[in-house]
Design a protein around this motif. Structure first.
Motif, PDB file in Angstrom:
ATOM      1  N   THR A   1       0.832  -1.196   0.000  1.00 35.80           N
ATOM      2  CA  THR A   1       0.000   0.000   0.000  1.00 35.80           C
ATOM      3  C   THR A   1       0.870   1.249   0.000  1.00 35.80           C
ATOM      4  O   THR A   1       1.749   1.412   0.856  1.00 35.80           O
ATOM      5  CB  THR A   1      -0.925   0.012   1.231  1.00 35.80           C
ATOM      6  N   ALA A   2       0.643   2.116  -0.992  1.00 32.38           N
ATOM      7  CA  ALA A   2       1.465   3.317  -1.140  1.00 32.38           C
ATOM      8  C   ALA A   2       0.927   4.135  -2.304  1.00 32.38           C
ATOM      9  O   ALA A   2       0.085   3.658  -3.080  1.00 32.38           O
ATOM     10  CB  ALA A   2       2.917   2.951  -1.404  1.00 32.38           C
ATOM     11  N   VAL A   3       1.455   5.336  -2.432  1.00 33.65           N
ATOM     12  CA  VAL A   3       1.273   6.101  -3.662  1.00 33.65           C
ATOM     13  C   VAL A   3       2.422   5.723  -4.586  1.00 33.65           C
ATOM     14  O   VAL A   3       3.591   5.774  -4.180  1.00 33.65           O
ATOM     15  CB  VAL A   3       1.275   7.619  -3.397  1.00 33.65           C
ATOM     16  N   TYR A   4       2.088   5.333  -5.796  1.00 37.14           N
ATOM     17  CA  TYR A   4       3.083   4.890  -6.765  1.00 37.14           C
ATOM     18  C   TYR A   4       3.321   6.020  -7.776  1.00 37.14           C
ATOM     19  O   TYR A   4       2.371   6.549  -8.360  1.00 37.14           O
ATOM     20  CB  TYR A   4       2.615   3.620  -7.466  1.00 37.14           C
ATOM     21  N   PHE A   5       4.603   6.326  -7.990  1.00 35.23           N
ATOM     22  CA  PHE A   5       4.997   7.418  -8.871  1.00 35.23           C
ATOM     23  C   PHE A   5       5.752   6.880 -10.078  1.00 35.23           C
ATOM     24  O   PHE A   5       6.695   6.089  -9.925  1.00 35.23           O
ATOM     25  CB  PHE A   5       5.907   8.398  -8.132  1.00 35.23           C
ATOM     26  N   CYS A   6       5.374   7.325 -11.235  1.00 38.41           N
ATOM     27  CA  CYS A   6       6.105   7.022 -12.464  1.00 38.41           C
ATOM     28  C   CYS A   6       7.243   8.020 -12.604  1.00 38.41           C
ATOM     29  O   CYS A   6       7.096   9.197 -12.242  1.00 38.41           O
ATOM     30  CB  CYS A   6       5.150   7.136 -13.646  1.00 38.41           C
ATOM     31  N   THR A   7       8.381   7.542 -13.108  1.00 35.41           N
ATOM     32  CA  THR A   7       9.532   8.422 -13.291  1.00 35.41           C
ATOM     33  C   THR A   7      10.138   8.236 -14.674  1.00 35.41           C
ATOM     34  O   THR A   7      10.040   7.165 -15.273  1.00 35.41           O
ATOM     35  CB  THR A   7      10.615   8.142 -12.244  1.00 35.41           C
ATOM     36  N   ALA A   8      10.792   9.283 -15.143  1.00 36.79           N
ATOM     37  CA  ALA A   8      11.579   9.225 -16.375  1.00 36.79           C
ATOM     38  C   ALA A   8      12.993   9.682 -16.045  1.00 36.79           C
ATOM     39  O   ALA A   8      13.183  10.691 -15.358  1.00 36.79           O
ATOM     40  CB  ALA A   8      10.971  10.117 -17.450  1.00 36.79           C
ATOM     41  N   TYR A   9      13.959   8.901 -16.501  1.00 34.42           N
ATOM     42  CA  TYR A   9      15.358   9.206 -16.226  1.00 34.42           C
ATOM     43  C   TYR A   9      15.934  10.086 -17.334  1.00 34.42           C
ATOM     44  O   TYR A   9      15.361  10.189 -18.411  1.00 34.42           O
ATOM     45  CB  TYR A   9      16.138   7.898 -16.118  1.00 34.42           C
ATOM     46  N   PRO A  10      17.102  10.679 -17.071  1.00 28.18           N
ATOM     47  CA  PRO A  10      17.673  11.579 -18.082  1.00 28.18           C
ATOM     48  C   PRO A  10      18.227  10.861 -19.311  1.00 28.18           C
ATOM     49  O   PRO A  10      18.349  11.481 -20.368  1.00 28.18           O
ATOM     50  CB  PRO A  10      18.798  12.298 -17.343  1.00 28.18           C
ATOM     51  N   ARG A  11      18.582   9.583 -19.153  1.00 24.66           N
ATOM     52  CA  ARG A  11      19.229   8.865 -20.243  1.00 24.66           C
ATOM     53  C   ARG A  11      18.602   7.493 -20.445  1.00 24.66           C
ATOM     54  O   ARG A  11      17.635   7.154 -19.790  1.00 24.66           O
ATOM     55  CB  ARG A  11      20.725   8.750 -19.944  1.00 24.66           C
ATOM     56  N   THR A  12      19.209   6.705 -21.334  1.00 24.81           N
ATOM     57  CA  THR A  12      18.625   5.409 -21.680  1.00 24.81           C
ATOM     58  C   THR A  12      18.776   4.363 -20.585  1.00 24.81           C
ATOM     59  O   THR A  12      18.076   3.354 -20.599  1.00 24.81           O
ATOM     60  CB  THR A  12      19.235   4.872 -22.979  1.00 24.81           C
ATOM     61  N   GLU A  13      19.705   4.580 -19.656  1.00 27.20           N
ATOM     62  CA  GLU A  13      19.879   3.665 -18.532  1.00 27.20           C
ATOM     63  C   GLU A  13      19.522   4.389 -17.226  1.00 27.20           C
ATOM     64  O   GLU A  13      19.763   5.588 -17.072  1.00 27.20           O
ATOM     65  CB  GLU A  13      21.325   3.158 -18.461  1.00 27.20           C
ATOM     66  N   ALA A  14      18.981   3.657 -16.273  1.00 21.60           N
ATOM     67  CA  ALA A  14      18.556   4.226 -14.987  1.00 21.60           C
ATOM     68  C   ALA A  14      19.726   4.242 -14.011  1.00 21.60           C
ATOM     69  O   ALA A  14      19.707   3.583 -12.982  1.00 21.60           O
ATOM     70  CB  ALA A  14      17.391   3.418 -14.433  1.00 21.60           C
TER      71      ALA A  14
END
Length: 121
Positions: free
Chosen positions: A91-104
């Motif tokens: 149980t939580a708030v789930y956040f989508c993220t985008a990284y600056p490059r092709t690898e995280a």
């Protein structure tokens, strides 16, 4: 400016499943690694999963390995988080993220507004 819009959260019983979706815009911004974080009440935000671009490498937080699967549809600029065998501690708030490059390999550059996932016992 990259916009991330999550959907798919909700209330589910323990042992159930949910699939979260995150649409990125503009589409040209989606050629980067993407991922999911979560934040439970009273706790710090934590990493859940990430997937590189174009999508052949993924990583998971230990407690979700074997239960959650991250995937992406590059034609739709969308990333998914399939969550199975859910537990109350998910149980939580789930956040989508985008990284600056092709690898995280660095902190996320962009965040969605979050979607609530509640797992009842």
């Amino acid at each position: 400016q990259v916009q991330l819009v999550e959907s798919g959260g909700g209330l589910v019983q323990a042992g159930g499943s949910l699939r979260l979706s995150c649409a990125a815009s503009p589409r040209t911004s989606s050629t980067v690694a993407m991922g999911w974080f979560r934040q439970a009440p009273g706790k710090e935000r934590e990493f859940v999963a990430s997937i590189n671009w174009p999508g052949f490498n993924s990583a998971y937080e230990d407690s979700v390995k074997g239960r959650f699967t991250i995937s992406r549809d590059n034609a739709k600029s969308t990333v998914y988080l399939q969550m199975n065998s859910l537990k109350p501690e998910d149980t939580a708030v789930y956040f989508c993220t985008a990284y600056p490059r092709t690898e995280a390999k660095s902190p996320p550059a962009y965040w969605g507004q979050g979607t609530q996932v509640t797992v009842s016992s």
